[in-house]
Scaffold this motif. Structure first.
Motif, short mmCIF file in Angstrom:
data_model
loop_
_atom_site.label_atom_id
_atom_site.label_comp_id
_atom_site.label_asym_id
_atom_site.label_seq_id
_atom_site.Cartn_x
_atom_site.Cartn_y
_atom_site.Cartn_z
N VAL A 4 46.80 31.46 36.93
CA VAL A 4 46.97 32.71 36.19
C VAL A 4 46.90 33.83 37.21
O VAL A 4 45.89 34.02 37.87
N TRP A 112 50.05 40.00 28.18
CA TRP A 112 49.87 39.61 29.57
C TRP A 112 49.92 38.08 29.71
O TRP A 112 50.45 37.54 30.67
N ARG A 129 40.68 30.81 24.08
CA ARG A 129 39.67 30.69 25.15
C ARG A 129 39.12 32.06 25.53
O ARG A 129 37.92 32.24 25.70
N ILE A 130 40.04 33.03 25.65
CA ILE A 130 39.61 34.39 26.02
C ILE A 130 38.67 34.94 24.95
O ILE A 130 37.63 35.52 25.24
N PHE A 152 32.30 37.46 37.13
CA PHE A 152 33.57 36.88 36.69
C PHE A 152 34.65 37.90 36.34
O PHE A 152 35.80 37.52 36.16
N PHE A 187 32.32 26.80 24.19
CA PHE A 187 33.54 26.00 24.30
C PHE A 187 33.36 24.60 23.75
O PHE A 187 34.30 23.82 23.71
N VAL B 14 31.20 25.93 39.17
CA VAL B 14 32.10 27.02 38.77
C VAL B 14 31.85 28.25 39.65
O VAL B 14 32.77 29.00 39.98
N ARG B 38 38.40 23.42 33.25
CA ARG B 38 38.58 24.08 31.94
C ARG B 38 37.79 25.40 31.90
O ARG B 38 38.32 26.44 31.49
N LEU B 39 36.55 25.33 32.37
CA LEU B 39 35.70 26.53 32.36
C LEU B 39 36.22 27.57 33.36
O LEU B 39 36.32 28.77 33.03
N SER B 41 39.23 27.94 34.47
CA SER B 41 40.50 28.47 33.99
C SER B 41 40.27 29.53 32.90
O SER B 41 40.89 30.60 32.92
N ALA B 42 39.36 29.23 31.97
CA ALA B 42 39.07 30.19 30.89
C ALA B 42 38.51 31.48 31.46
O ALA B 42 38.86 32.58 31.01
N LEU B 43 37.67 31.36 32.48
CA LEU B 43 37.08 32.56 33.08
C LEU B 43 38.12 33.39 33.82
O LEU B 43 38.08 34.61 33.79
N ARG B 44 39.06 32.70 34.46
CA ARG B 44 40.16 33.43 35.14
C ARG B 44 41.01 34.18 34.12
O ARG B 44 41.40 35.33 34.32
N GLN B 45 41.31 33.50 33.02
CA GLN B 45 42.12 34.14 31.97
C GLN B 45 41.37 35.33 31.36
O GLN B 45 41.97 36.36 31.07
N PHE B 46 40.08 35.15 31.18
CA PHE B 46 39.26 36.24 30.65
C PHE B 46 39.32 37.44 31.60
O PHE B 46 39.51 38.59 31.16
N ARG B 47 39.20 37.17 32.89
CA ARG B 47 39.25 38.26 33.87
C ARG B 47 40.60 38.98 33.80
O ARG B 47 40.66 40.22 33.76
N GLY B 48 41.66 38.20 33.75
CA GLY B 48 43.00 38.81 33.68
C GLY B 48 43.17 39.66 32.44
O GLY B 48 43.72 40.77 32.48
#
Lengths: 191, 157
Positions: A4, A112, A129-130, A152, A187, B14, B38-39, B41-48
């Motif tokens: 991403v 996005w 997930r977000i 994070f 999760f 992580v 999985r965790l 990836s979710a945190l990266r998406q959250f950041r974005g």
């Protein structure tokens, strides 16, 4: 592992030398997004975030002579921001007319997420997930949330977080791992 | 290391804070690796998503013209003060408006009462006439002839 990309507009600022504090307009330009973002995600209120960001740079400008470069400029600014956010959150709890807190604009986030390569199902999964991380972060105690967001969202390392929050590195680790465990449980994760 | 990673070890992974046997287990165990990915990836998406949200909320830069070297922008407090002043004005003006309105209603009622009284006066006057208006000349004639005859009778007597 899926990739991403981070939007170009939020690329990490380049650290300025201490003497560049004299050109404070550059400092504001460079670090405003970071301070505003941290305040926004912590307070969930655009106006409050803007007010905190203004206060942060105003305080930094007034005490710029005291900055000796013991820590990075970004860390110093984030320390001011962390204190302001904490004070603001504390004051807000006392206000009976406190406004409703905004949620993250997931519709905007979805735009996005729809990067053209991901399927509709994948986008929906990412959105879920977000949302799960967002809800878990909101439910965290204040210190854990601050540490979690600095790590994070702002991608600060443990030492920077310790300097920004005034906590010992070990305490930062403890808060971070507990916060992560809460998010992971959200999760439905299993070891 | 045969056992899966503990929650704390997964969190450490992580955060990039793991080493030794746990690290090698994370590399070799598909279940633990999937959990970490999985965790992460979710945190990266959250950041974005947070970065994008902040950008959309106008967090790219300070408000136009704002600088800490200049007097502080009091946009928000000013707006709140303006709202408070408007509310105060409303609260103060409401009784004044009500009292003015009451005075206006009372004046209207008085005018209506005066008009009614005048009308009643006119009605009374009309009712109190002995004969209708068209017959009044005749009544005058009769009264004149009556007075003349009375006068002549007086002379003959």
């Amino acid at each position: 592992m899926e990739q991403v990309s981070t939007p170009a507009s939020v690329a990490e600022p380049v650290e300025l030398p201490v003497r560049e504090l004299d050109d404070f307009d550059s400092v504001v330009r460079q670090y405003w997004p970071r301070v505003f973002r941290f305040a926004l995600v912590s307070l969930r209120d655009r106006d409050a975030a803007q007010s905190v960001a203004q206060d942060c740079f105003l305080r930094a400008w007034r005490s710029r002579q005291l900055f000796r470069g013991d820590s990075a400029l970004a860390t110093w600014l984030m320390r001011i921001a962390v204190n302001l956010v904490r004070d603001h959150a504390r004051n807000r709890r006392l206000r009976f007319w406190s406004r409703a807190q905004a949620s993250m604009d997931l519709a905007a986030a979805s735009r996005w997420l729809s990067d053209g390569r991901a399927s509709a199902e994948e986008c929906a999964l990412r959105r879920e997930r977000i949302q799960a991380v967002w809800e878990a972060a909101q439910a965290l105690p204040q210190r854990q949330r601050t540490v979690f967001l600095l790590r994070f969202v702002e991608e600060m390392d443990l030492l920077e977080i310790a300097a920004a929050t005034g906590l010992a590195e070990g305490t930062v680790k403890t808060h971070l791992f507990r916060a992560l465990e809460t998010v992971r449980q959200r999760f439905g994760g299993t070891p | 290391m045969n056992q899966h990673l503990t929650p704390q070890e997964i969190s450490q992974c992580v955060c990039g804070e793991i080493s030794g046997a746990a690290e090698s287990h994370a590399r070799e165990c598909p279940a633990c690796r999937a959990e970490i990915q999985r965790l992460s990836s979710a945190l990266r998406q959250f950041r974005g998503a947070v970065h994008e949200w902040s950008r959309l909320e106008g967090g790219d830069g300070a408000p136009a013209g704002w600088s800490p070297a200049q007097p502080r922008s009091f946009r928000l407090p000013l707006m709140r003060w303006a709202a408070a002043a408007a509310l105060l004005a409303l609260v103060t003006a409401a009784p004044l408006y009500r009292s003015a309105r009451q005075r206006q209603v009372a004046a209207q009622a008085a005018r209506a009462a005066r008009a009614d009284a005048l009308l009643l006066q006119q009605v009374d006057f009309e009712i109190s006439r002995a004969v209708p208006v068209p017959m009044e000349p005749l009544v005058t004639l009769i009264s004149q002839s009556d007075s003349q005859s009375t006068a002549s009778q007086g002379k003959t007597k």
